[in-house]
Design a protein around this motif. Structure first.
Motif, PDB file in Angstrom:
ATOM      1  N   GLY A 288      64.385   8.900 -37.925  1.00  0.00           N
ATOM      2  CA  GLY A 288      64.843  10.103 -38.599  1.00  0.00           C
ATOM      3  C   GLY A 288      66.284   9.981 -39.061  1.00  0.00           C
ATOM      4  O   GLY A 288      66.978   8.999 -38.751  1.00  0.00           O
ATOM      5  N   PRO A 289      66.792  10.985 -39.796  1.00  0.00           N
ATOM      6  CA  PRO A 289      68.191  10.980 -40.241  1.00  0.00           C
ATOM      7  C   PRO A 289      69.143  10.974 -39.043  1.00  0.00           C
ATOM      8  O   PRO A 289      69.046  11.828 -38.164  1.00  0.00           O
ATOM      9  CB  PRO A 289      68.311  12.291 -41.037  1.00  0.00           C
ATOM     10  N   ASP A 290      70.075  10.016 -39.040  1.00  0.00           N
ATOM     11  CA  ASP A 290      70.967   9.850 -37.900  1.00  0.00           C
ATOM     12  C   ASP A 290      72.383  10.309 -38.254  1.00  0.00           C
ATOM     13  O   ASP A 290      73.304   9.503 -38.376  1.00  0.00           O
ATOM     14  CB  ASP A 290      70.977   8.384 -37.456  1.00  0.00           C
ATOM     15  N   GLY A 291      72.553  11.600 -38.422  1.00  0.00           N
ATOM     16  CA  GLY A 291      73.878  12.141 -38.671  1.00  0.00           C
ATOM     17  C   GLY A 291      74.330  12.007 -40.107  1.00  0.00           C
ATOM     18  O   GLY A 291      75.424  11.497 -40.379  1.00  0.00           O
ATOM     19  N   ASN A 292      73.507  12.423 -41.082  1.00  0.00           N
ATOM     20  CA  ASN A 292      73.881  12.378 -42.486  1.00  0.00           C
ATOM     21  C   ASN A 292      74.939  13.434 -42.778  1.00  0.00           C
ATOM     22  O   ASN A 292      74.862  14.562 -42.290  1.00  0.00           O
ATOM     23  CB  ASN A 292      72.656  12.609 -43.372  1.00  0.00           C
ATOM     24  N   ASN A 321      69.142   6.809 -42.669  1.00  0.00           N
ATOM     25  CA  ASN A 321      67.791   7.239 -42.325  1.00  0.00           C
ATOM     26  C   ASN A 321      67.059   6.107 -41.609  1.00  0.00           C
ATOM     27  O   ASN A 321      66.831   5.035 -42.187  1.00  0.00           O
ATOM     28  CB  ASN A 321      67.014   7.638 -43.583  1.00  0.00           C
ATOM     29  N   VAL A 322      66.696   6.346 -40.357  1.00  0.00           N
ATOM     30  CA  VAL A 322      66.066   5.328 -39.518  1.00  0.00           C
ATOM     31  C   VAL A 322      64.548   5.487 -39.589  1.00  0.00           C
ATOM     32  O   VAL A 322      64.018   6.580 -39.398  1.00  0.00           O
ATOM     33  CB  VAL A 322      66.536   5.462 -38.057  1.00  0.00           C
ATOM     34  N   SER A 341      63.544  -0.524 -39.899  1.00  0.00           N
ATOM     35  CA  SER A 341      64.521  -0.551 -40.975  1.00  0.00           C
ATOM     36  C   SER A 341      65.348   0.731 -41.026  1.00  0.00           C
ATOM     37  O   SER A 341      64.962   1.768 -40.481  1.00  0.00           O
ATOM     38  CB  SER A 341      63.830  -0.774 -42.327  1.00  0.00           C
ATOM     39  N   VAL A 342      66.491   0.640 -41.703  1.00  0.00           N
ATOM     40  CA  VAL A 342      67.404   1.769 -41.867  1.00  0.00           C
ATOM     41  C   VAL A 342      67.874   1.792 -43.319  1.00  0.00           C
ATOM     42  O   VAL A 342      68.404   0.780 -43.813  1.00  0.00           O
ATOM     43  CB  VAL A 342      68.646   1.646 -40.953  1.00  0.00           C
ATOM     44  N   ILE A 343      67.674   2.891 -44.005  1.00  0.00           N
ATOM     45  CA  ILE A 343      68.256   3.031 -45.334  1.00  0.00           C
ATOM     46  C   ILE A 343      69.660   3.598 -45.170  1.00  0.00           C
ATOM     47  O   ILE A 343      69.854   4.689 -44.625  1.00  0.00           O
ATOM     48  CB  ILE A 343      67.415   3.952 -46.237  1.00  0.00           C
ATOM     49  N   LYS A 344      70.641   2.817 -45.634  1.00  0.00           N
ATOM     50  CA  LYS A 344      72.032   3.248 -45.581  1.00  0.00           C
ATOM     51  C   LYS A 344      72.516   3.465 -47.010  1.00  0.00           C
ATOM     52  O   LYS A 344      72.339   2.601 -47.872  1.00  0.00           O
ATOM     53  CB  LYS A 344      72.897   2.199 -44.883  1.00  0.00           C
TER      54      LYS A 344
END
Length: 707
Positions: A288-292, A321-322, A341-344
């Protein structure tokens, strides 16, 4: 690489239109019908050059009593928006068959360079004043808006002087099997004004219990909401220098992650979660989103010079987003049994918008013009350090002019042009060796990076004629320039030079025709039909040799129609009904598009009854139709997103009662009739982990205190 639209396209567009405004709920007569995002300034909703749905604060609050999930809200209130996926991901939930650009106050939340389909869930609904959904390809806000725009407009201070606020506490639980399902939610807001200052603070915190289907089983964990913890903190501070000049700063923090001790299993029919020993629990970091975060600064001068308003917007955004742990990201040779994966994405942008108004004989003219600048750095590494999608550094500069001409208050003509200049830099990189099975692996490729350049000129023209209250016909033509999801193309490269990867951008042409009709004071009808074409759409094909889902670039055509009717039965009862149909094809192969792109038909009915001044009851009905366009192989299996979809029905109900001017209790029930169904995406997708049923009957009960 460069692409332009011929001058002939402009002349063709001059004979075409836009200008419908689909508002699901009638706004009170004393409330100005306005939107902001349509042409980047405040204007009447009836003069926006595209089909628009406005979801009001009342609509949001009523649906919030049922569920806080924005996917569910959009599916219920927006014609053309795909049905709710029942998860944290909006993959497969398209807008008119294409991906929309999600924004907060005009700031992009989507990650078009690597579209992870997590943009919808990016803000808690308690912080939202209204939602504006503009449908059809548009270049008004640049890349990523192939399907249109979803703009969350945040709350504004209400108190004229002093302080006011509200606090709400609630709990949601499964009515089918309550064990472990109870969660709790706390939200609060305070706002005020003092002299030239105004401020707003909102906060929400929610912990979910397990989510159960109609049989009482816990839903599968892929993009799941069981045991999810969601936090949202939003602040807005403004200062009025004088009657014309204002500075406003806002900040948003959002985190929503699944922290669970469950494990996934498949019982032969559906994916579900079960209690397992620690070694078999959901692997990897919480998804999930990790502190956007979003920082937004806006300066407005209503009279920068004669008859002209200036708006300056600066924004700085950080997204992380993890995704879930996937065995498909394995590499046994390297010692990896899977991957996560993580979208940064880091975005920094500046927009300058001028709005000039002129008057002639029987003509009122508005010119909106300015410049946009954006730097977007996006990548998709794996948590274990491997690089799946290399860092993409995009610089985008665009100039635009939009004009509106109103003749005798009856004929509205809109025309605009936008010039886009984009450069995308990628360093040298190696594609990953990924193994679905030990003997089914992709072959790594060393790719030479470089710079990709895109130039595009896009046009839009709209005409609307207000013949009489019962008939307001419109017709429109609009274009969008799209280079979205380049990351998917890069990670699947089979060539050694980035210049040889099919990363070409695409011009999307959107045509629309329809009418609005105020048939009486009580009845409003709106109908629209559309057709959308793109030179190079992107779909997916499974490669059985390597076990990789490869992108397919091919021209696409999408078409459909929508209708909505609002009926005020009495002063205490309002009805709203919608129907939407969308279909699409890969025109190169003459085959239908799969469920990742095209959603099945959808109908909704919303009834709002106010029996007394202190009580309110809302009934929501969602019907999702069937879609069966593909044939199974000799083994009876379907490919990728091509499995058939069967119809289903979902009924929600909510109500509230005001005990006093300050205290209010509320109750909401999701899936009142406990329909046992798979959402459309779960039926169409053949990917592992998506065979998750819809939520069974779930109750939400709470209380609100206002001060």
């Amino acid at each position: 690489m460069k692409f332009t639209v011929s001058r002939a396209s402009l002349w063709v567009s001059l004979s075409l239109v836009s200008g419908s405004a689909l508002a699901v709920t009638d706004l009170p007569a004393d409330m100005e019908r306005i939107v902001v995002s349509g042409s980047r300034v405040v204007e009447s909703i009836d003069e926006v050059p595209a089909s628009v749905t406005v979801i009001t604060k009342q609509d949001i609050q009523e649906h919030l009593k049922v569920t806080p999930e924005l996917q569910s809200l959009l599916a219920m209130y927006v014609p053309g928006m795909g049905p709710d996926t029942g998860s944290s991901s909006n993959t497969g939930q398209t807008l008119r068959g294409r991906a929309p650009l999600v924004m907060i106050d005009g700031v992009p939340q989507s990650t078009p360079l690597r579209n992870g389909s997590l943009g919808v869930k990016t803000l808690d609904p308690s912080a939202i004043e209204r939602i504006e959904v503009i449908k059809g390809a548009t270049s008004i806000f640049g890349n990523g808006a192939a399907g249109g725009i979803i703009n969350y407009i945040t709350r504004t201070p209400r108190s004229d002087d002093g302080v006011e606020g509200d606090v709400s506490v609630s709990s949601r639980f499964s009515a089918v099997q309550p064990d472990e399902s109870a969660g709790h939610r706390l939200e609060a807001a305070v706002n005020g004004r003092t002299q030239n200052w105004h401020y707003l603070l909102t906060a929400s915190y929610e912990e979910n219990g397990v989510q159960r289907d109609a049989e009482g089983d816990i839903l599968g964990l892929q993009y799941g909401l069981s045991d999810a913890i969601t936090q949202n903190y939003f602040a807005k501070l403004g200062y009025d220098f004088d009657a014309d000049k204002q500075l406003q700063v806002s900040y948003n923090f959002y985190r929503s992650q699944q922290k669970t001790d469950l494990g996934d299993t498949f019982n032969g029919n559906k994916d579900l979660a079960v209690h397992v020993p620690p070694a078999e629990q959901k692997a990897g970091e919480p998804q999930g989103p990790d502190g956007n975060t979003n920082l937004m600064v806006k300066y407005t001068d209503l009279n920068i010079f004669s008859n002209t308003q200036l708006t300056l917007d600066y924004y700085d955004q950080s997204i992380e987003n993890v995704f879930f742990f996937s065995p498909s990201l394995a590499n046994p040779e390297g010692g990896y049994s899977g991957g996560q994966s993580v979208i940064k994405s880091e975005k920094e942008g500046l927009r300058a918008t001028f709005n000039s108004q002129l008057s002639f004989d029987n003509i009122e003219a508005t010119f909106i013009y300015g410049l946009d600048a954006l730097n977007d750095v996006t990548s998709q590494p794996l948590v274990d350090g491997r690089v799946w999608v290399p860092e993409m550094d995009m610089n985008n500069v665009a100039g635009f002019v939009q004009s509106k001409w109103v003749y005798h208050e009856d004929l509205i003509i809109k025309a605009g042009v936008r010039r886009e200049s984009i450069s995308l830099e990628v360093d040298n990189y190696d594609t990953l060796r990924l193994c679905r099975q030990e003997n089914q692996c992709s072959v790594p490729v060393a790719v030479t990076g470089g710079e990709l350049d895109y130039d595009a000129t896009t046009y839009n023209v709209a005409v609307k004629y207000q013949l009489n209250p019962a008939f307001h016909p419109f017709i429109s033509y609009s274009q969008g320039a799209d280079i979205s999801d380049t990351g998917r193309l890069l990670r699947s490269a089979t060539v050694t030079d980035i210049a040889d990867i099919r990363t070409e951008a695409s011009i999307i042409d959107n045509y629309e025709i329809g009418f609005t009709s105020q048939m009486s004071e009580a009845v409003r009808l709106e109908v629209a039909a559309y057709r959308s074409t793109s030179e190079l759409g992107t779909s997916t094909r499974f490669d059985p040799t390597t076990g990789v889902y490869l992108p397919v670039r091919a021209p696409q055509e999408i078409w459909g129609y929508e209708s909505i009717i609002n009926y005020r039965v009495s002063p205490t009862l309002d009805l709203s009904a919608t129907y939407s149909y969308v279909e699409g094809k890969d025109t190169q192969e003459d085959v239908y598009l799969g469920g990742r792109t095209v959603n099945p038909p959808k109908a909704t009915l919303i009834a709002n009854w106010r029996p007394t001044d202190t009580a309110n009851l809302t009934l929501e009905y969602l019907y999702v139709g069937s879609r069966d366009r593909f044939n199974a192989d000799e083994n009876g299996a379907y490919s990728t997103d091509q499995a058939p979809v069967s119809s289903y029905n979902v009924v929600n109900v909510s109500g509230n009662y005001a005990f006093s001017s300050q205290w209010q209790g509320f109750l909401g029930v999701q899936n009142l009739l406990n329909e046992d169904y798979f959402p459309a995406r779960a039926q169409a997708y053949t990917y592992g982990g998506y065979r998750v049923k819809g939520l069974g009957t779930t109750v939400n009960v709470g209380v609100t205190y206002q001060f």
